[in-house]
Design a protein around this motif. Structure first.
Motif, mmCIF file in Angstrom:
data_model
loop_
_atom_site.group_PDB
_atom_site.id
_atom_site.type_symbol
_atom_site.label_atom_id
_atom_site.label_comp_id
_atom_site.label_asym_id
_atom_site.label_seq_id
_atom_site.Cartn_x
_atom_site.Cartn_y
_atom_site.Cartn_z
ATOM 1 N N PHE A 255 0.846 -1.189 0.000
ATOM 2 C CA PHE A 255 0.000 0.000 0.000
ATOM 3 C C PHE A 255 0.877 1.233 0.000
ATOM 4 O O PHE A 255 1.776 1.382 0.840
ATOM 5 N N LEU A 256 0.613 2.118 -0.960
ATOM 6 C CA LEU A 256 1.294 3.408 -1.025
ATOM 7 C C LEU A 256 0.262 4.479 -0.711
ATOM 8 O O LEU A 256 -0.651 4.739 -1.499
ATOM 9 N N ASN A 257 0.390 5.075 0.452
ATOM 10 C CA ASN A 257 -0.607 6.009 0.958
ATOM 11 C C ASN A 257 -0.529 7.338 0.212
ATOM 12 O O ASN A 257 0.467 8.062 0.328
ATOM 13 N N PRO A 258 -1.569 7.709 -0.563
ATOM 14 C CA PRO A 258 -1.526 8.969 -1.311
ATOM 15 C C PRO A 258 -1.437 10.200 -0.424
ATOM 16 O O PRO A 258 -1.137 11.292 -0.917
ATOM 17 N N GLN A 259 -1.679 10.055 0.875
ATOM 18 C CA GLN A 259 -1.631 11.201 1.777
ATOM 19 C C GLN A 259 -0.272 11.366 2.451
ATOM 20 O O GLN A 259 -0.131 12.181 3.366
ATOM 21 N N GLN A 260 0.705 10.603 1.987
ATOM 22 C CA GLN A 260 2.061 10.729 2.515
ATOM 23 C C GLN A 260 2.985 11.143 1.363
ATOM 24 O O GLN A 260 3.476 10.304 0.607
ATOM 25 N N PRO A 261 3.218 12.449 1.191
ATOM 26 C CA PRO A 261 3.932 12.968 0.014
ATOM 27 C C PRO A 261 5.318 12.362 -0.183
ATOM 28 O O PRO A 261 5.702 12.074 -1.322
ATOM 29 N N VAL A 262 6.069 12.174 0.884
ATOM 30 C CA VAL A 262 7.427 11.640 0.726
ATOM 31 C C VAL A 262 7.378 10.236 0.144
ATOM 32 O O VAL A 262 8.134 9.887 -0.777
ATOM 33 N N LYS A 263 6.494 9.403 0.682
ATOM 34 C CA LYS A 263 6.361 8.040 0.165
ATOM 35 C C LYS A 263 5.896 8.053 -1.290
ATOM 36 O O LYS A 263 6.336 7.237 -2.107
ATOM 37 N N MET A 264 4.986 8.977 -1.623
ATOM 38 C CA MET A 264 4.508 9.068 -3.002
ATOM 39 C C MET A 264 5.645 9.476 -3.944
ATOM 40 O O MET A 264 5.820 8.886 -5.022
ATOM 41 N N LEU A 265 6.423 10.481 -3.555
ATOM 42 C CA LEU A 265 7.488 10.968 -4.426
ATOM 43 C C LEU A 265 8.607 9.952 -4.595
ATOM 44 O O LEU A 265 9.256 9.893 -5.648
ATOM 45 N N THR A 266 8.822 9.154 -3.562
ATOM 46 C CA THR A 266 9.897 8.153 -3.637
ATOM 47 C C THR A 266 9.381 6.769 -4.004
ATOM 48 O O THR A 266 10.158 5.824 -4.083
ATOM 49 N N ASN A 267 8.073 6.675 -4.220
ATOM 50 C CA ASN A 267 7.429 5.393 -4.542
ATOM 51 C C ASN A 267 7.853 4.321 -3.527
ATOM 52 O O ASN A 267 8.395 3.276 -3.879
ATOM 53 N N SER A 268 7.577 4.612 -2.244
ATOM 54 C CA SER A 268 7.993 3.736 -1.148
ATOM 55 C C SER A 268 6.766 3.150 -0.449
ATOM 56 O O SER A 268 6.278 3.700 0.547
#
Length: 766
Positions: A255-268
């Motif tokens: 799961f990649l949480n769309p509300q966590q910008p850092v994870k979204m930008l790094t695809n983590s």
């Protein structure tokens, strides 16, 4: 020629940019881009409206965007700019519309005016509410009460549902089938026998305190995506998440949480499942018996070594009944039988047991992958057995958690939408409204279908839903539906049920949706609903209703009641429509234990929970304790497993779907695009049965009742499934499910292990 699907395994996480792109695409299709800001501000938020999609819990402190991809799609379809006006219906005969797909029908847009079927022209024509109520009421007055069915979908509010059940009982029957009969009725039968309550014991904050989650037969990525927030947090703090499901679903993997910008930008993305076991369809009981067998062995080993016990002997002794018989059953079941029925290796089952044995607090969640089987009740009760073995009910961070579907499907049962009289306080209703309620059990969904087939039903009133598309035995049911004298459908959009007219009179009554402002007597009204965790929430509409002539659901129910029932000064229909708070007062009188101070508490952050005795280890069962229940067999399926050519079909929803509402043809999370006429097969099964790679297949139900149920033109996709298991989409494959093919106790249709034969299209029986 039918569209051909493309398939490429989806390797991205659930959520992430795929979800964002999907929201953009669907908001554009429905011309609802302008709804996005309000979606963020008001969706599942205090002072806003509750989602019309799934029933998952709403947190007291909501996220910035408290909605999921499917909830947003549902809202876009609710507030779409598209309209199905009287001019639309004048230009399209029902014969023509029956040739449209489910997606095309609902995508026509919101219904705007009450409509009456003109059989001579084969079209719906605009009518007035007065004409509709007077004509429907006149017909209802002529019927024997038992010949009328009052069906309810799961999206109506508590206020509407309460009024609707009272309408049915004042009319003279308990024929109140509902959508729960088709999904979690199994839960409502299984849990009272085991722990004395028909609902789960888990609250949302229990997920903050658990260190182990067992999941059986539930696809979180499609069916309850907001649950992924709790699963993400549990995984990141090291909780074990053990999943048993025939298909590997991306929601349980990453799961990649769309509300966590850092994870979204790094695809983590966050890894969700720590263990994933692809149990054979219908093999869950065997897997759970194997876990129980391993737990007993681990406990014996710990005792021999003077180690910490695995089983909670004190809890078992004080709070349970039947453990000795259960232990004897488990120890007497051979591992070879367990492995054959489950399709899993012994090491996998023992590994899951070892993980569970180390846990301090465990939540067991499940969905229709357990409930929709011949032995669905046994499935659910076996999962409860696993919790009872370790004292995992009635403590923080632990318990049983059925994940319900529709947003108020559990709540409507709470306020009386039930065909079983023992679930409703009839004596209290009698005193409150000065009448003698019918005391005979009514018809559930399957029994109502049988009665329609037998010609015993004269009229069908549908409060939402798409009944003919949701039920089994589609061909026969559509044929016999035409023999009804009256069909009334309360709806927001066009669907297939509305295209099968009754022999006498057919009406289509448009209503507003929960997210729209419901103003009565100049005052915006509030409605309420119950989530999967028994918490009650207030909902306030935010959008203007569409232009046209629509009424609220309470107003429609009241209009039908006043037109069809004799006057009763104790039932203030008009006053209720003018002030829904008065309906809540009435609900509190009827159900004082559940709805104490209803109007005052309805805005409680996170909702206020109804009392569930099992949460406090109070067991309202026949023994006064939590009961260990023995399963009738290791396999929950109808087939006896003697014929290797008989596969077990799992029907399921796509990522672009909620129940019978189809939003599009992209099942992104499974990598299937362009068609729903799909059969997912284990590659070795396909080769063994002589079906070409990428070719078409015919499915034929193995029923033994002399009726041929077959479906052609299913494009075959090699999919990672257990041997002997295949899968395809609901509701298209409902035609293969016999009406009598249901759970033995709850009568929930057994759609998760349908015995079928698969042949190359054109090579099978006709």
């Amino acid at each position: 020629m039918a569209e051909r699907a493309t398939y490429r395994p989806y390797e991205q996480p659930t959520g992430g940019w795929g979800s964002v792109k999907s929201l953009i695409r669907h908001s554009t299709r429905q011309r609802a881009v302008g709804a996005v800001p309000a979606l963020v501000r008001h969706h599942n938020k205090p002072g806003g409206y509750m989602c019309t999609s799934c029933a998952w819990a709403k947190p007291a402190e909501p996220h910035a965007a408290e909605f999921c991809e499917n909830g947003a799609k549902a809202t876009f379809w609710d507030v779409t700019a598209k309209r199905a006006t009287p001019d639309f219906f004048a230009a399209h005969t029902l014969t023509t519309l029956r040739g449209w797909s489910d997606y095309e029908l609902e995508s026509a847009g919101r219904l705007t005016h009450p409509l009456r079927y003109d059989a001579a022209a084969d079209v719906y024509r605009q009518t007035s509410w007065q004409e509709a109520f007077e004509a429907i009421g006149a017909r209802l007055k002529t019927y024997e009460p038992k010949s009328v069915v009052f069906y309810a979908s799961g999206r109506a509010s508590l206020e509407t549902s309460y009024m609707y059940q009272l309408l049915a009982r004042l009319y003279g029957n308990n024929n109140l089938p509902d959508s729960s009969n088709m999904c979690h009725e199994t839960t409502s039968v299984a849990l009272p026998q085991s722990i004395g309550t028909p609902v789960g014991t888990v609250l949302l904050d229990d997920f903050d305190h658990t260190d182990c989650i067992l999941s059986f037969g539930q696809n979180v990525g499609t069916n309850a995506p907001r649950l992924l927030h709790s699963l993400q947090e549990a995984s990141e703090r090291g909780a074990a998440i053990i999943v048993f499901n025939p298909l590997r679903e991306r929601g349980w993997e990453e799961f990649l949480n769309p509300q966590q910008p850092v994870k979204m930008l790094t695809n983590s993305p966050t890894r969700i499942a720590s263990e994933y076991h692809q149990v054979r369809a219908g093999g869950d009981i065997a897997a759970m018996v194997g876990i129980a067998k391993a737990l007993i062995a681990l406990d014996a080993e710990a005792f021999a070594k003077d180690g910490e016990p695995v089983l909670d002997a004190a809890f078992i002794a004080e709070h349970t009944h039947g453990f000795d018989a259960f232990r004897d059953y488990v120890e007497g079941t051979a591992w070879s039988d367990i492995l054959d029925a489950s399709g899993l290796p012994r090491a996998a089952i023992e590994g899951a047991a070892a993980t569970y044995a180390r846990a301090r607090a465990t939540i067991a969640i499940y969905g229709m992958g357990l409930t929709q089987h011949k032995l669905g009740v046994d499935n659910v009760q076996m999962l409860v057995n696993l919790l009872l073995m370790r004292g995992q009910i009635g403590k923080k961070g632990a318990g049983i958690c059925p994940v319900r579907g529709h947003s108020n499907v559990q709540g409507q049962r709470t306020v009386g939408i039930a065909e079983k009289t023992d679930l409703v306080p009839l004596d209290r209703l009698a005193e409150q409204y000065g009448f003698e309620p019918p005391r005979e059990d009514g018809l559930n969904t399957v029994d109502a279908c049988h009665a329609i087939v037998a010609g015993e039903i004269r009229a069908f009133i549908g409060l939402g839903g798409n009944f003919l598309r949701a039920i089994p035995e589609k061909e026969l049911m559509e044929e016999r539906w035409r023999g009804l004298d009256l069909s009334v459908q309360i709806a927001t959009r066009l669907n297939r049920t509305q295209l099968v007219p009754a022999a006498g009179d057919t009406w289509l009554l448009p209503t507003i949706v929960r997210s729209e402002i419901d103003q009565q007597a100049g005052v915006p009204q509030i409605v309420t609903m119950e989530d999967s965790t028994t918490c009650i929430h207030a909902s306030r509409g935010q959008w203007e209703r569409p232009d046209g002539d629509l009424l609220s659901e309470p107003a429609i129910v009241a209009g039908l009641a006043e037109a069809s029932l004799p006057p009763n000064p104790l039932v203030p229909w008009d006053a209720w429509v003018g002030d829904y708070g008065l309906v809540r007062d009435a609900i509190e009188v009827t159900f004082p234990e559940d709805f104490r101070d209803f109007n005052r508490r309805m805005d409680t952050p996170g909702g206020f929970p109804r009392p569930v005795p099992a949460r406090d280890r109070v067991w309202e069962t026949d023994t006064g304790r939590a009961n260990f229940k023995l399963p009738a067999a290791l396999s929950a399926s109808f087939d006896d497993d003697d014929d290797a050519d008989v596969l077990r079909l799992v029907t399921l929803r796509s990522n672009d779907q909620f129940n019978t509402t189809v939003y599009g043809y992209d099942d992104r999370l499974r990598g299937i695009h362009g068609s729903r006429m799909i059969l997912m097969m284990n590659r070795d099964d396909r080769v063994r049965l002589g079906i070409a790679e990428g070719g078409d297949a015919r499915l034929t139900t193995v029923a033994g009742d002399g009726i041929v149920r077959t479906l052609d033109g299913l494009q075959v996709i090699d999919y990672p499934l257990p041997a002997g298991t295949c899968a395809g989409y609901y509701p298209e494959l409902n035609v293969l499910i016999p009406l009598w093919h249901h759970d033995e106790q709850s009568k929930t249709p057994a759609a998760k292990s349908v015995p079928v034969r698969a042949t190359a299209d054109g090579a099978g029986p006709v």
